[in-house]
Design a protein around this motif. Structure first.
Motif, PDB file in Angstrom:
ATOM      1  N   LYS A 194      17.382 -90.969 -40.679  1.00  0.00           N
ATOM      2  CA  LYS A 194      17.439 -90.913 -42.148  1.00  0.00           C
ATOM      3  C   LYS A 194      18.297 -89.734 -42.613  1.00  0.00           C
ATOM      4  O   LYS A 194      17.937 -88.987 -43.512  1.00  0.00           O
ATOM      5  CB  LYS A 194      16.035 -90.808 -42.754  1.00  0.00           C
ATOM      6  N   ASN A 195      19.451 -89.574 -41.956  1.00  0.00           N
ATOM      7  CA  ASN A 195      20.362 -88.491 -42.299  1.00  0.00           C
ATOM      8  C   ASN A 195      21.811 -88.978 -42.162  1.00  0.00           C
ATOM      9  O   ASN A 195      22.418 -88.860 -41.095  1.00  0.00           O
ATOM     10  CB  ASN A 195      20.121 -87.268 -41.427  1.00  0.00           C
ATOM     11  N   ALA A 196      22.339 -89.500 -43.255  1.00  0.00           N
ATOM     12  CA  ALA A 196      23.694 -90.052 -43.233  1.00  0.00           C
ATOM     13  C   ALA A 196      24.767 -88.980 -43.092  1.00  0.00           C
ATOM     14  O   ALA A 196      25.931 -89.295 -42.863  1.00  0.00           O
ATOM     15  CB  ALA A 196      23.941 -90.884 -44.489  1.00  0.00           C
ATOM     16  N   ALA A 197      24.404 -87.708 -43.199  1.00  0.00           N
ATOM     17  CA  ALA A 197      25.387 -86.633 -43.041  1.00  0.00           C
ATOM     18  C   ALA A 197      25.962 -86.603 -41.629  1.00  0.00           C
ATOM     19  O   ALA A 197      26.998 -85.976 -41.398  1.00  0.00           O
ATOM     20  CB  ALA A 197      24.761 -85.285 -43.384  1.00  0.00           C
ATOM     21  N   LEU A 198      25.336 -87.290 -40.690  1.00  0.00           N
ATOM     22  CA  LEU A 198      25.884 -87.365 -39.330  1.00  0.00           C
ATOM     23  C   LEU A 198      27.270 -88.009 -39.322  1.00  0.00           C
ATOM     24  O   LEU A 198      28.054 -87.780 -38.401  1.00  0.00           O
ATOM     25  CB  LEU A 198      24.939 -88.136 -38.410  1.00  0.00           C
ATOM     26  N   VAL A 199      27.575 -88.797 -40.354  1.00  0.00           N
ATOM     27  CA  VAL A 199      28.896 -89.420 -40.427  1.00  0.00           C
ATOM     28  C   VAL A 199      29.991 -88.356 -40.472  1.00  0.00           C
ATOM     29  O   VAL A 199      31.077 -88.550 -39.925  1.00  0.00           O
ATOM     30  CB  VAL A 199      29.026 -90.384 -41.629  1.00  0.00           C
ATOM     31  N   ASP A 200      29.706 -87.226 -41.110  1.00  0.00           N
ATOM     32  CA  ASP A 200      30.700 -86.162 -41.181  1.00  0.00           C
ATOM     33  C   ASP A 200      31.031 -85.615 -39.797  1.00  0.00           C
ATOM     34  O   ASP A 200      32.181 -85.312 -39.492  1.00  0.00           O
ATOM     35  CB  ASP A 200      30.199 -85.028 -42.086  1.00  0.00           C
ATOM     36  N   MET A 201      30.006 -85.521 -38.954  1.00  0.00           N
ATOM     37  CA  MET A 201      30.239 -85.054 -37.586  1.00  0.00           C
ATOM     38  C   MET A 201      31.057 -86.071 -36.800  1.00  0.00           C
ATOM     39  O   MET A 201      31.984 -85.699 -36.070  1.00  0.00           O
ATOM     40  CB  MET A 201      28.902 -84.798 -36.885  1.00  0.00           C
ATOM     41  N   GLY A 202      30.716 -87.337 -36.933  1.00  0.00           N
ATOM     42  CA  GLY A 202      31.467 -88.382 -36.233  1.00  0.00           C
ATOM     43  C   GLY A 202      32.920 -88.422 -36.672  1.00  0.00           C
ATOM     44  O   GLY A 202      33.833 -88.536 -35.849  1.00  0.00           O
ATOM     45  N   TRP A 203      33.114 -88.298 -37.969  1.00  0.00           N
ATOM     46  CA  TRP A 203      34.466 -88.338 -38.529  1.00  0.00           C
ATOM     47  C   TRP A 203      35.287 -87.157 -38.026  1.00  0.00           C
ATOM     48  O   TRP A 203      36.409 -87.331 -37.545  1.00  0.00           O
ATOM     49  CB  TRP A 203      34.367 -88.323 -40.058  1.00  0.00           C
ATOM     50  N   SER A 204      34.724 -85.956 -38.105  1.00  0.00           N
ATOM     51  CA  SER A 204      35.499 -84.776 -37.719  1.00  0.00           C
ATOM     52  C   SER A 204      35.778 -84.746 -36.221  1.00  0.00           C
ATOM     53  O   SER A 204      36.894 -84.427 -35.805  1.00  0.00           O
ATOM     54  CB  SER A 204      34.789 -83.493 -38.162  1.00  0.00           C
ATOM     55  N   GLY A 205      34.794 -85.076 -35.416  1.00  0.00           N
ATOM     56  CA  GLY A 205      34.999 -85.051 -33.970  1.00  0.00           C
ATOM     57  C   GLY A 205      35.983 -86.094 -33.480  1.00  0.00           C
ATOM     58  O   GLY A 205      36.730 -85.862 -32.521  1.00  0.00           O
ATOM     59  N   SER A 206      36.022 -87.232 -34.162  1.00  0.00           N
ATOM     60  CA  SER A 206      36.910 -88.296 -33.697  1.00  0.00           C
ATOM     61  C   SER A 206      38.386 -87.951 -33.913  1.00  0.00           C
ATOM     62  O   SER A 206      39.245 -88.460 -33.191  1.00  0.00           O
ATOM     63  CB  SER A 206      36.566 -89.625 -34.368  1.00  0.00           C
ATOM     64  N   PHE A 207      38.692 -87.091 -34.867  1.00  0.00           N
ATOM     65  CA  PHE A 207      40.087 -86.661 -35.044  1.00  0.00           C
ATOM     66  C   PHE A 207      40.625 -86.034 -33.759  1.00  0.00           C
ATOM     67  O   PHE A 207      41.743 -86.328 -33.330  1.00  0.00           O
ATOM     68  CB  PHE A 207      40.209 -85.636 -36.179  1.00  0.00           C
ATOM     69  N   GLY A 208      39.848 -85.142 -33.169  1.00  0.00           N
ATOM     70  CA  GLY A 208      40.292 -84.480 -31.942  1.00  0.00           C
ATOM     71  C   GLY A 208      40.458 -85.443 -30.790  1.00  0.00           C
ATOM     72  O   GLY A 208      41.436 -85.374 -30.041  1.00  0.00           O
ATOM     73  N   VAL A 209      39.520 -86.351 -30.655  1.00  0.00           N
ATOM     74  CA  VAL A 209      39.588 -87.336 -29.566  1.00  0.00           C
ATOM     75  C   VAL A 209      40.819 -88.222 -29.728  1.00  0.00           C
ATOM     76  O   VAL A 209      41.566 -88.450 -28.766  1.00  0.00           O
ATOM     77  CB  VAL A 209      38.290 -88.182 -29.516  1.00  0.00           C
ATOM     78  N   ILE A 210      41.039 -88.705 -30.945  1.00  0.00           N
ATOM     79  CA  ILE A 210      42.194 -89.581 -31.199  1.00  0.00           C
ATOM     80  C   ILE A 210      43.505 -88.809 -30.999  1.00  0.00           C
ATOM     81  O   ILE A 210      44.461 -89.339 -30.432  1.00  0.00           O
ATOM     82  CB  ILE A 210      42.120 -90.187 -32.623  1.00  0.00           C
TER      83      ILE A 210
END
Length: 127
Positions: free
Chosen positions: A37-53
């Motif tokens: 119940k914490n949609a703020a995790l999307v911010d972590m997924g979004w930011s981390g995926s930049f580096g991976v990509i």
């Protein structure tokens, strides 16, 4: 066909791999975010995926190797630094970010479906 269009076609396999990665990553992030119940995790997924990509593109794309390495290093450092900052903030906050809590309240019963669409859209912005 112009050389710009040929370059775009050459990038299609990389974009397809990135699209699949983002879809799967953001789907997993959505699942855990809904469970907690914490949609703020999307911010972590979004930011981390930049580096991976960025690292993926540096390894798989064509072009000057040193330039690809330099850009990937800068993007990955920024990405993982932001990821760490967001993780620390989310870890210490016991409640969901007010922006996402407001969305959850506004969307009501359709919140999980709408969050899934939002997470996928954010994943697409990385490409």
């Amino acid at each position: 066909m112009g050389s710009g269009l040929l370059s775009l076609f050459a990038m299609l396999p990389l974009l397809a791999c990135s699209f699949i990665f983002e879809f799967l990553l953001m789907s997993d992030v959505w699942y855990f975010a809904m469970k907690q119940k914490n949609a703020a995790l999307v911010d972590m997924g979004w930011s981390g995926s930049f580096g991976v990509i960025a690292i993926f593109y540096a390894l798989a794309a064509r072009g000057a190797p040193m330039r690809r390495l330099a850009v990937a290093t800068m993007v990955a450092c920024w990405s993982f630094r932001l990821l760490l900052h967001l993780w620390q903030r989310i870890k210490k906050d016991e409640e969901e970010d007010p922006r996402y809590a407001a969305m959850r309240n506004r969307w009501g019963e359709r919140a999980e479906q709408n969050f899934f669409a939002l997470f996928q859209f954010q994943g697409l912005t990385v490409l």
